[in-house]
Design an enzyme around this catalytic site. Structure first.
Site: not given
Length: 171
Positions: A80-82, A122-123, A137
């Site tokens: 739901l992130c733009h 969120m970014e 990793d």
């Protein structure tokens, strides 16, 4: 009874179903968010990172690029992130941070900025998280006991809600 204000949850519609927020009527403002994450590792692993001694290459350079790429892809990763046109993405590292248990850790801090109608928390969180995952990793061949922790928003500014600073964080 929950202490969460249900009306503050903007990703649900009036029926309680998941819904993307309509930001069309919001004003564009300058928005910025900073986030952090930590990765704990053995001192020997930290030495290899610091000396660029791992076979996969320059761990921090690759982790920085991975974090930047991840922030740019946040709208594809989180349903739901733009999708956002970011003006700036930065990923920095602080190391080594020694711990009382004898291990070492790297602090990762990300910063995302834009002029737009929705925030960039969120970014920033995605950038810090993916940078930490990339370090894992690249180092897992020599240290499978690494731990990623402490992923959080440090600061966000802009928009209707204004400035947010996490507890203990100075602007």
């Amino acid at each position: 009874m929950s202490s969460i204000d249900q009306s503050a949850l903007t990703h649900t519609n009036e029926d309680g179903k998941a819904s993307m927020v309509d930001v069309g009527d919001k004003d564009s403002t300058r928005r910025e968010a900073r986030a952090e994450a930590f990765i704990t590792m053995k001192p020997e692993t930290m030495a290899l990172v610091a000396e660029n001694g791992l076979k996969k290459g320059d761990v921090l350079a690759v982790a920085r690029i991975a974090g930047i790429q991840a922030a740019k892809q946040c709208g594809n990763l989180i349903p739901l992130c733009h999708p956002l046109m970011l003006n700036f993405i930065g990923v920095e590292f602080e190391m080594p941070l020694e711990q009382s248990d004898g291990n070492s850790r790297i602090r990762i801090e990300s910063c995302c900025r834009l002029s737009g109608k929705t925030g960039v928390e969120m970014e920033a969180l995605t950038a810090a998280s993916v940078a930490a995952l990339t370090i894992y990793d690249m180092c897992k061949a020599v240290d499978k006991d690494m731990v990623i922790s402490g992923v959080r928003v440090l600061e966000k500014s802009g928009g209707k809600s204004g400035l947010y600073l996490a507890e203990g964080v100075e602007a």
